[in-house]
Scaffold this active site. Sequence first.
Site, PDB file in Angstrom:
ATOM      1  N   ASP A 122       5.193   2.583   9.350  1.00  0.00           N
ATOM      2  CA  ASP A 122       5.613   2.890   7.991  1.00  0.00           C
ATOM      3  C   ASP A 122       7.115   3.101   8.041  1.00  0.00           C
ATOM      4  O   ASP A 122       7.602   3.993   8.753  1.00  0.00           O
ATOM      5  CB  ASP A 122       4.901   4.159   7.511  1.00  0.00           C
ATOM      6  CG  ASP A 122       5.278   4.562   6.095  1.00  0.00           C
ATOM      7  OD1 ASP A 122       6.269   4.024   5.557  1.00  0.00           O
ATOM      8  OD2 ASP A 122       4.595   5.432   5.530  1.00  0.00           O
ATOM      9  N   ASN A 145      12.066  -6.468   5.312  1.00  0.00           N
ATOM     10  CA  ASN A 145      11.315  -7.073   4.208  1.00  0.00           C
ATOM     11  C   ASN A 145      10.415  -6.085   3.478  1.00  0.00           C
ATOM     12  O   ASN A 145      10.114  -6.274   2.297  1.00  0.00           O
ATOM     13  CB  ASN A 145      10.467  -8.223   4.757  1.00  0.00           C
ATOM     14  CG  ASN A 145       9.510  -8.782   3.730  1.00  0.00           C
ATOM     15  OD1 ASN A 145       9.900  -9.429   2.772  1.00  0.00           O
ATOM     16  ND2 ASN A 145       8.215  -8.510   3.920  1.00  0.00           N
ATOM     17  N   SER A 159      16.642  -8.382  -0.254  1.00  0.00           N
ATOM     18  CA  SER A 159      16.928  -7.708  -1.516  1.00  0.00           C
ATOM     19  C   SER A 159      16.193  -8.454  -2.621  1.00  0.00           C
ATOM     20  O   SER A 159      15.020  -8.800  -2.474  1.00  0.00           O
ATOM     21  CB  SER A 159      18.447  -7.670  -1.752  1.00  0.00           C
ATOM     22  OG  SER A 159      18.765  -7.012  -2.954  1.00  0.00           O
ATOM     23  N   TYR A 167      13.705  -0.078  -9.387  1.00  0.00           N
ATOM     24  CA  TYR A 167      13.853  -1.109  -8.357  1.00  0.00           C
ATOM     25  C   TYR A 167      15.305  -1.558  -8.237  1.00  0.00           C
ATOM     26  O   TYR A 167      15.822  -1.733  -7.124  1.00  0.00           O
ATOM     27  CB  TYR A 167      12.947  -2.287  -8.707  1.00  0.00           C
ATOM     28  CG  TYR A 167      12.832  -3.352  -7.638  1.00  0.00           C
ATOM     29  CD1 TYR A 167      12.229  -3.078  -6.417  1.00  0.00           C
ATOM     30  CD2 TYR A 167      13.293  -4.646  -7.862  1.00  0.00           C
ATOM     31  CE1 TYR A 167      12.097  -4.063  -5.443  1.00  0.00           C
ATOM     32  CE2 TYR A 167      13.170  -5.635  -6.904  1.00  0.00           C
ATOM     33  CZ  TYR A 167      12.574  -5.343  -5.696  1.00  0.00           C
ATOM     34  OH  TYR A 167      12.440  -6.312  -4.732  1.00  0.00           O
ATOM     35  N   LYS A 176      17.649  -1.557  -4.731  1.00  0.00           N
ATOM     36  CA  LYS A 176      18.210  -2.782  -4.163  1.00  0.00           C
ATOM     37  C   LYS A 176      19.736  -2.825  -4.290  1.00  0.00           C
ATOM     38  O   LYS A 176      20.413  -3.388  -3.415  1.00  0.00           O
ATOM     39  CB  LYS A 176      17.577  -4.006  -4.836  1.00  0.00           C
ATOM     40  CG  LYS A 176      16.099  -4.187  -4.501  1.00  0.00           C
ATOM     41  CD  LYS A 176      15.859  -4.317  -2.999  1.00  0.00           C
ATOM     42  CE  LYS A 176      14.416  -4.679  -2.663  1.00  0.00           C
ATOM     43  NZ  LYS A 176      14.188  -4.805  -1.204  1.00  0.00           N
TER      44      LYS A 176
END
Length: 278
Positions: free
Chosen positions: A57, A84, A135, A149, A153
Amino acid sequence: MAERVWFITGVSSGFGRKLAEEVAKLGDKVIGTVRQVRQLEEFNAISPGNTFAYLMDVTNAEGVKATTEAACKLMGRIDVLVNNAGFGYVGAVEEAPVAAYRDNMETNFFGALQVTQRLLPYMREQGGGHIIQMSSIAGFRSSPGFSVYNASKFALEGMSEALAMEVAPFNIKVTIVEPGPFRTNFGGSSIKHATVEMEAYAGTAGAFKRRMSAQNGEQEGDPLKAARVIIDVVNADNPPLRLPLGQYAIDAVRAKLEQVAQDLRAWEAKAGPTSFTD
């Protein structure tokens, strides 16, 4: 070309899985991290002797430390790191609790950060490597309803820009990959939604949520083609710092750059002369 060792987080599905499969076909070794025990054997079976699954994790610092150390001990080196692992979140700023921002940042930003920090010493010592930061076009241009989000990013991209300059003297390259809509699980099981939906944002954040749900499974992007482009980038002598993937992402980058240029043109005369005159 000599055999390389890849370390890819989040290989149970989506970009991570497809990239791992393509890399293994080339004969490279792949360390892939998964979140569930049942996924270990499945990943190992993709290409026995080339694919090696680890339970990890990215938000667990001790787990990241143990896994990266074990992987480097097993392989002796890590040539390519692909951060990723991540997930999305849909909801307007007013709808999303602060906890949602923290949760998304823990995986998408801090998770990638601590994996990067753990593997950098090995890359410096071996004299080179390539870090691929997965990203999104959402890390370059925001959308209504995607602020959680977007924030994670944007943070990843800001850190990665600085990282690229810091590690260039060590022959370590950094590429920020910015996919647009691709046919992965991102719009389904890999995305969370605000539990509160306010009518006031039905035409902005709400419309974005409906659009994402409607296109899930119908996105124009092919993950296989994306994986092959990423491999081409790793093979390139002069890889880009940023790699928008898909025509949607390329058009979005151009639109954002033009928007910024317009604001500069409109306000430069006022915003520029702000230095002391004495």
